[in-house]
Design an enzyme around this catalytic site. Structure first.
Site, PDB file in Angstrom:
ATOM      1  N   GLY A 212     -44.694 -12.219 -47.016  1.00 53.69           N
ATOM      2  CA  GLY A 212     -44.550 -12.340 -45.879  1.00 53.69           C
ATOM      3  C   GLY A 212     -43.896 -11.430 -44.665  1.00 53.69           C
ATOM      4  N   HIS A 213     -44.943 -10.066 -45.134  1.00 57.47           N
ATOM      5  CA  HIS A 213     -45.003  -9.240 -44.198  1.00 57.47           C
ATOM      6  C   HIS A 213     -46.531  -8.692 -44.685  1.00 57.47           C
ATOM      7  CE1 HIS A 213     -44.835  -5.891 -41.984  1.00 57.47           C
ATOM      8  NE2 HIS A 213     -44.209  -6.766 -41.491  1.00 57.47           N
ATOM      9  N   PHE A 214     -47.498  -8.713 -44.045  1.00 59.22           N
ATOM     10  CA  PHE A 214     -47.940 -10.519 -43.312  1.00 59.22           C
ATOM     11  C   PHE A 214     -48.012 -11.809 -44.031  1.00 59.22           C
ATOM     12  CE2 PHE A 214     -47.827  -7.115 -39.925  1.00 59.22           C
ATOM     13  CZ  PHE A 214     -47.340  -7.446 -39.260  1.00 59.22           C
TER      14      PHE A 214
ATOM     15  N   VAL B  46     -48.282  -5.453 -45.035  1.00 59.34           N
ATOM     16  CA  VAL B  46     -48.688  -4.348 -44.574  1.00 59.34           C
ATOM     17  C   VAL B  46     -46.859  -4.057 -45.417  1.00 59.34           C
ATOM     18  CG1 VAL B  46     -48.462  -2.504 -42.490  1.00 59.34           C
ATOM     19  CG2 VAL B  46     -50.541  -4.873 -43.035  1.00 59.34           C
TER      20      VAL B  46
END
Lengths: 84, 145
Positions: free
Chosen positions: B45-47, B52
């Protein structure tokens, strides 16, 4: 240094660590750091280290455990200054 | 003191343990490493479609190596049952991105350890030796709060 001057210096030290501005503005000798000023134990350590630097004194563990309100803090600082 | 013994005492486990190895520890500093495996959940989810390592995870890694491991060392390798560990402040700069599978090295230097509060200056470097993150971290390592 009289007691009022000492409390004034103490207020300057405490200011950056409190989030409760109302309790800070109405600070008296009875003011409790944790319950009234909402200062946590980590910031209380910072206050004690700032007291050591400002007043050029050394605070030990026993003093630290007692230093929970303005009155006791003033007493401890006065005792340390008198012993110098 | 056995450095491996310090890691064994950490109060963390997967998926929230961010210490692989400790390289050095003394009264004033500690150095340790961690590799961010690509399977770590937060990369989903990131990103979105662009993994990252989040700054909060870098900060946590700095705290686990630089503060908690150093704190255990300074307590004479004795993390008692009633010892409380609490992260109390961080002032961080994130200088470069850290991607999946990167190995980082954290070096932390003690500013003070008094009345149960440990404050440190920590630097994280990537495998190329570039600083990716640095700042001041502090926490309580004490039997009472």
């Amino acid at each position: 240094m009289n007691k009022q001057e000492l409390i004034l210096k103490l207020k300057t030290i405490i200011k950056p660590y409190t989030t409760n501005t109302e309790a800070f503005d109405n600070l008296t000798e009875e003011t409790d750091f944790i319950n009234d000023l909402s200062i946590n134990s980590a910031n209380l350590v910072d206050i004690v280290l700032d007291i050591e630097e400002t007043f050029d004194v050394v605070i030990d563990n026993t003093d630290m455990e007692r230093m929970l309100d303005v009155k006791t803090a003033v007493e401890i600082i006065e005792t340390k200054l008198a012993a110098k | 003191m056995e450095l491996q013994n310090i890691i064994a005492q950490l109060p963390y486990s997967k998926p929230f343990l961010f210490v692989d190895e400790l390289l050095q520890a003394d009264e004033n500093s500690i150095t340790g490493t961690y590799t961010y495996h690509e399977d770590l959940d937060f990369y989903k989810g990131h990103f979105k479609d662009n993994p990252v390592t989040p700054g909060v995870i870098l900060t946590e890694t700095m705290a686990q190596i630089g503060m908690v491991c150093l704190g255990i060392y300074l307590l004479g390798n004795e993390l008692k049952k009633d010892t409380v560990v609490a992260f109390t402040s961080a002032d961080m700069q994130f200088l470069k991105p850290v991607y999946p599978n990167e190995k980082v090295t954290v070096t932390s230097t003690k500013i003070f350890f008094r009345f149960g509060k440990l404050k440190c200056e920590a630097i994280m470097k990537n495998e190329a030796g570039q600083e990716v993150c640095k700042g001041i971290i502090a926490g309580m390592i004490t039997t009472k709060l």
